[in-house]
Enzyme design. Structure first.
Site, short mmCIF file in Angstrom:
data_model
loop_
_atom_site.label_atom_id
_atom_site.label_comp_id
_atom_site.label_asym_id
_atom_site.label_seq_id
_atom_site.Cartn_x
_atom_site.Cartn_y
_atom_site.Cartn_z
N HIS A 233 0.86 -1.18 0.00
CA HIS A 233 0.00 0.00 0.00
C HIS A 233 0.90 1.24 0.00
O HIS A 233 2.08 1.17 0.32
CB HIS A 233 -0.89 0.01 1.24
CG HIS A 233 -2.03 -0.97 1.15
ND1 HIS A 233 -2.97 -1.10 2.13
CD2 HIS A 233 -2.37 -1.84 0.18
CE1 HIS A 233 -3.85 -2.03 1.78
NE2 HIS A 233 -3.51 -2.50 0.59
N GLU B 28 1.33 3.84 1.93
CA GLU B 28 2.10 4.20 3.14
C GLU B 28 3.22 3.20 3.39
O GLU B 28 4.34 3.57 3.77
CB GLU B 28 1.20 4.20 4.40
CG GLU B 28 -0.09 4.93 4.26
CD GLU B 28 -1.19 4.03 3.74
OE1 GLU B 28 -0.98 3.35 2.71
OE2 GLU B 28 -2.27 4.00 4.34
N ARG C 232 -8.07 5.60 -21.91
CA ARG C 232 -7.96 4.14 -21.95
C ARG C 232 -7.05 3.62 -20.86
O ARG C 232 -7.32 2.61 -20.23
CB ARG C 232 -7.38 3.69 -23.30
CG ARG C 232 -8.40 3.69 -24.40
CD ARG C 232 -7.78 3.16 -25.68
NE ARG C 232 -8.73 3.35 -26.77
CZ ARG C 232 -8.40 3.27 -28.04
NH1 ARG C 232 -7.14 3.02 -28.39
NH2 ARG C 232 -9.32 3.43 -28.97
N ASP D 208 -14.75 -0.28 -38.15
CA ASP D 208 -13.40 0.30 -37.98
C ASP D 208 -12.31 -0.67 -37.57
O ASP D 208 -11.14 -0.28 -37.53
CB ASP D 208 -13.43 1.40 -36.91
CG ASP D 208 -14.51 2.41 -37.18
OD1 ASP D 208 -14.65 2.78 -38.34
OD2 ASP D 208 -15.21 2.80 -36.22
N ARG E 95 -1.54 3.16 -27.07
CA ARG E 95 -0.34 3.18 -27.93
C ARG E 95 0.38 4.52 -27.96
O ARG E 95 1.58 4.58 -28.19
CB ARG E 95 -0.70 2.84 -29.39
CG ARG E 95 -1.35 1.51 -29.60
CD ARG E 95 -1.56 1.21 -31.07
NE ARG E 95 -2.41 2.19 -31.75
CZ ARG E 95 -3.73 2.25 -31.63
NH1 ARG E 95 -4.36 1.44 -30.78
NH2 ARG E 95 -4.43 3.15 -32.29
N GLY F 195 -20.36 3.47 -30.98
CA GLY F 195 -21.02 4.37 -31.92
C GLY F 195 -22.23 5.03 -31.27
O GLY F 195 -22.46 4.89 -30.07
C1 AOF Z 1 -4.28 1.86 2.20
N1 AOF Z 1 -3.31 2.19 1.31
O1 AOF Z 1 -2.44 2.17 -0.72
C2 AOF Z 1 -4.49 1.09 -0.37
C3 AOF Z 1 -5.51 0.78 0.57
O2 AOF Z 1 -6.02 -6.59 0.04
P1 AOF Z 1 -5.19 -5.44 0.46
O3 AOF Z 1 -4.38 -5.68 1.68
O4 AOF Z 1 -4.33 -4.88 -0.65
O5 AOF Z 1 -6.20 -4.31 0.92
C4 AOF Z 1 -7.04 -3.68 0.02
C5 AOF Z 1 -7.92 -2.68 0.73
O6 AOF Z 1 -7.11 -1.76 1.43
C6 AOF Z 1 -8.73 -1.84 -0.24
O7 AOF Z 1 -9.99 -2.42 -0.48
C7 AOF Z 1 -8.86 -0.52 0.49
O8 AOF Z 1 -9.91 -0.54 1.42
C8 AOF Z 1 -7.53 -0.43 1.17
N2 AOF Z 1 -6.58 0.14 0.22
N3 AOF Z 1 -5.36 1.18 1.83
O9 AOF Z 1 -4.15 2.19 3.37
C9 AOF Z 1 -3.35 1.84 0.05
N4 AOF Z 1 -4.56 0.68 -1.65
ZN ZN Z 2 -2.96 -0.23 3.84
#
Ligand code: AOF
Ligand code: ZN
Length: 319
Positions: A54, A56, A191, A207, A214, A277
């Site tokens: 995550h 932090e 995208r 198309d 890209r 479309g």
């Molecule tokens: C944070 N910092 O950068 C993110 C968070 O399965 P895990 O452990 O990766 O947890 C996912 C959950 O954690 C996600 O659903 C959300 O609630 C939180 N995401 N939390 O402190 C992060 N990506």
């Molecule tokens: Zn976290």
């Protein structure tokens, strides 16, 4: 207000998160910044993909590598730190391990019902100064797709359409139809941030679009995007399907908009980009299942970009 002091750092944290919008599904994009005792910005980091650290936790790892861990007094993070054991350990514990970290400033509370409120409260009880929300609207907007998915089980739906001077819709492939490279880059940025593209059989037959990113580099090691095709009459030829799979797409052929969105929601898709479309566009507009409408209007030498949101859509992700 005490949060104002941290807005500059929070903007940096938002920027760190934005780099990875489109790469984190089913997790939200999150960014974090570390400050020293004087309030000086030491470093920043963003959550790169599900299963990896995550924001932090990554920030703290980087700080250790750079020998700056002891200088950190404040962590500024776009989303309340998690307090659960998921694919990775709780960020609250990672923060509390370092006694020099005295303060956490968060942007938005976690809308995830199984996490909400827990992290900020936990850190407060552990004796840290917890300040927030700071730049809440921006931080909620950053995770609008995640919030919609965890709260209503559906992805954020962004529509993209290009209109020429006569107000007629230009095929979604865009190539050669744009006057400026910046409009083409913009289309590919849309995208890049999406986990799925939704189109119709008519567009494919007319198309033969690639739907790949890209004109700018795509996220490295990104998991396959979904390509959803509305094809009620089963007109899409097998060779198109095969070629799309070879380009890295996982194909879906839902019977209705509702069914397709529900499947995407279950697959953890945060945002789907509708590039079809006029018929598909009309169907989405009438269904009320869209959230954001990006309209590119082509003039002779330049493009004008307009973004609007559906009136009932909660852009602040509290749905
Ligand atoms: C944070 N910092 O950068 C993110 C968070 O399965 P895990 O452990 O990766 O947890 C996912 C959950 O954690 C996600 O659903 C959300 O609630 C939180 N995401 N939390 O402190 C992060 N990506
Ligand atoms: Zn976290």
């Amino acid at each position: 207000m005490e949060t104002q002091k941290y807005e500059r750092a929070m903007r940096m944290a938002i920027n760190a998160a934005e780099q990875f919008v489109g790469a984190t599904s089913p997790n939200p994009p999150v960014g974090a910044v570390a400050l020293d005792a004087k309030g000086k910005i030491l470093l920043g980091a963003g959550h790169a993909r599900a299963g990896e650290a995550h924001a932090e936790a990554k920030l703290l790892q980087l700080a250790e590598q750079m020998g700056k861990i002891k200088e950190i007094e404040t962590i500024v993070v776009t989303l309340e730190p998690c307090n659960h054991q998921g694919k990775t350990g709780p960020c609250t514990a990672a923060i509390l391990k370092h006694k020099n970290i005295r303060r956490v400033v968060y942007g938005a509370l976690d809308p995830n019902p199984s996490v909400a409120g827990g992290g900020a409260e936990f850190l407060k009880k552990a004796g840290l100064e917890v300040i927030g929300p700071c730049l809440e609207e921006e931080c909620q907007f950053l995770i609008r797709g995640f919030a919609k998915n965890v709260l209503v089980g559906l992805p954020w739906v962004t529509m993209k359409a290009v209109f020429d001077e006569k107000n007629s819709m230009i095929p979604p492939t865009g190539a050669k139809t744009f006057s400026s490279p910046s409009a083409l880059t913009f289309a590919h940025e849309l995208r890049k941030r999406a986990d799925a593209i939704w189109t119709g059989s008519g567009t494919i037959l007319a198309d033969n679009p690639e739907f790949t990113v890209r004109h700018i580099p795509d996220h490295p090691k990104r998991k396959p995007r979904y390509l959803v095709i509305s094809d009620r009459r089963a007109r899409v030829p097998d060779n198109y399907k095969k070629a799309a799979e070879q380009r890295g797409f996982e194909l879906l052929f839902p019977a209705s908009l509702e069914e397709g969105l529900e499947i995407l929601g279950k697959k953890g898709v945060l945002e789907v980009l509708v590039e079809g479309g006029p018929m598909l566009r009309q169907a989405f507009l009438e269904s009320g299942l869209w959230d954001e409408d990006v309209v590119i209007k082509k003039h002779s030498t330049e493009e004008e970009i307009e973004v609007r949101f559906r009136e009932e859509t909660d852009v602040h992700g509290t749905h």
